[in-house]
Enzyme design. Structure first.
Site, PDB file in Angstrom:
ATOM      1  N   GLY A  47      51.633  32.902  37.003  1.00 34.01           N
ATOM      2  CA  GLY A  47      50.396  33.565  37.400  1.00 34.01           C
ATOM      3  C   GLY A  47      49.936  34.441  36.257  1.00 34.01           C
ATOM      4  O   GLY A  47      50.743  34.855  35.412  1.00 34.01           O
ATOM      5  N   GLN A  52      45.177  41.033  32.137  1.00 38.71           N
ATOM      6  CA  GLN A  52      46.303  40.890  31.206  1.00 38.71           C
ATOM      7  C   GLN A  52      45.870  40.335  29.849  1.00 38.71           C
ATOM      8  O   GLN A  52      46.626  40.440  28.883  1.00 38.71           O
ATOM      9  CB  GLN A  52      47.386  39.988  31.803  1.00 38.71           C
ATOM     10  N   CYS A 100      57.131  39.628  34.630  1.00 43.19           N
ATOM     11  CA  CYS A 100      55.699  39.703  34.341  1.00 43.19           C
ATOM     12  C   CYS A 100      55.509  39.458  32.853  1.00 43.19           C
ATOM     13  O   CYS A 100      56.267  39.991  32.038  1.00 43.19           O
ATOM     14  CB  CYS A 100      55.188  41.093  34.719  1.00 43.19           C
ATOM     15  N   LEU A 101      54.492  38.677  32.503  1.00 40.62           N
ATOM     16  CA  LEU A 101      54.246  38.401  31.087  1.00 40.62           C
ATOM     17  C   LEU A 101      53.828  39.666  30.320  1.00 40.62           C
ATOM     18  O   LEU A 101      53.920  39.695  29.100  1.00 40.62           O
ATOM     19  CB  LEU A 101      53.188  37.303  30.928  1.00 40.62           C
ATOM     20  N   HIS A 142      51.455  40.185  43.445  1.00 37.50           N
ATOM     21  CA  HIS A 142      51.727  40.627  42.068  1.00 37.50           C
ATOM     22  C   HIS A 142      50.464  40.479  41.210  1.00 37.50           C
ATOM     23  O   HIS A 142      50.065  41.412  40.500  1.00 37.50           O
ATOM     24  CB  HIS A 142      52.881  39.798  41.493  1.00 37.50           C
ATOM     25  N   GLU A 143      49.826  39.305  41.286  1.00 33.28           N
ATOM     26  CA  GLU A 143      48.646  39.059  40.433  1.00 33.28           C
ATOM     27  C   GLU A 143      47.478  39.944  40.839  1.00 33.28           C
ATOM     28  O   GLU A 143      46.783  40.482  39.978  1.00 33.28           O
ATOM     29  CB  GLU A 143      48.241  37.586  40.478  1.00 33.28           C
ATOM     30  N   HIS A 146      47.501  43.451  39.522  1.00 26.46           N
ATOM     31  CA  HIS A 146      47.020  43.625  38.145  1.00 26.46           C
ATOM     32  C   HIS A 146      45.541  44.006  38.127  1.00 26.46           C
ATOM     33  O   HIS A 146      45.093  44.731  37.237  1.00 26.46           O
ATOM     34  CB  HIS A 146      47.190  42.328  37.342  1.00 26.46           C
TER      35      HIS A 146
HETATM   36 NI    NI Z   1      52.311  40.223  35.976  1.00 30.02          NI
END
Ligand code: NI
Length: 178
Positions: A47, A52, A100-101, A142-143, A146
């Protein structure tokens, strides 16, 4: 159409609240979505939120058939979600391991609603309305966090369950995500 740089925790832009997308079906939105997919694929994510990659708009992509990062997780359909809204359908929360990226190399145990409804539109304005549970529900939460400037460590209740992926794996503590 490109892989974009992923902002990392500490970058103040990750803490911004994203703006709703006003006009759907534009070439700019299409190009943002392509960049999100390209960047997510290049990093092996499941995701990614527009914030991000430094774009403060309420757009996320998610989906996976099988992820080596989450080997035991069930598939999630590939989805582009614009202007999402989440509603918990039960008060139950469950703890699960997340990465998480924007927080590379780390994992943490995070409480999330187990059962949610999420709604939004795709980039052309077609409605999306789903009721999901478990890992799928976790990824959506989670997404969407953000988009409100929230990173998963900010949701954690016990920071002793936060650490480097490799160390946690060696200790056998993060084998079962979701
Ligand atoms: Ni993330």
């Amino acid at each position: 159409m490109a892989e974009r740089r992923v902002l990392r925790m500490g970058d103040p832009d990750l803490l911004r609240v994203a703006e709703p997308v006003g006009t759907l079906g534009t070439p700019e939105l299409e190009s943002l979505v392509v960049d999100l997919w390209d960047t997510m694929a290049a990093r092996g994510g499941i995701g990614l939120a527009a914030t991000q990659i430094g774009v403060p708009l309420r757009v996320v992509v998610l989906g996976m058939e099988h992820s080596p990062r989450y080997p035991e997780a069930p598939p999630i359909p590939r989805t582009v979600l614009v202007n999402p809204v989440i509603e918990p359908l039960a008060q139950t929360t469950v703890d699960g391991w997340e990465g998480c990226l924007s927080v590379p190399g780390m994992r943490g145990l995070v409480p999330r609603w187990h059962h949610i409804r999420y709604r939004g539109v795709d980039p052309h304005g077609h409605p999306i309305d789903r009721e999901v549970e478990g890992f799928h529900a976790r990824v959506v939460q989670h997404e969407c966090d953000h988009l409100d400037g929230i990173l998963y460590p900010m949701r954690m209740r016990d920071l002793s369950r936060f650490g480097f992926e490799e160390e946690l794996a060696l200790a056998g503590r993060s084998a079962t995500p979701g």
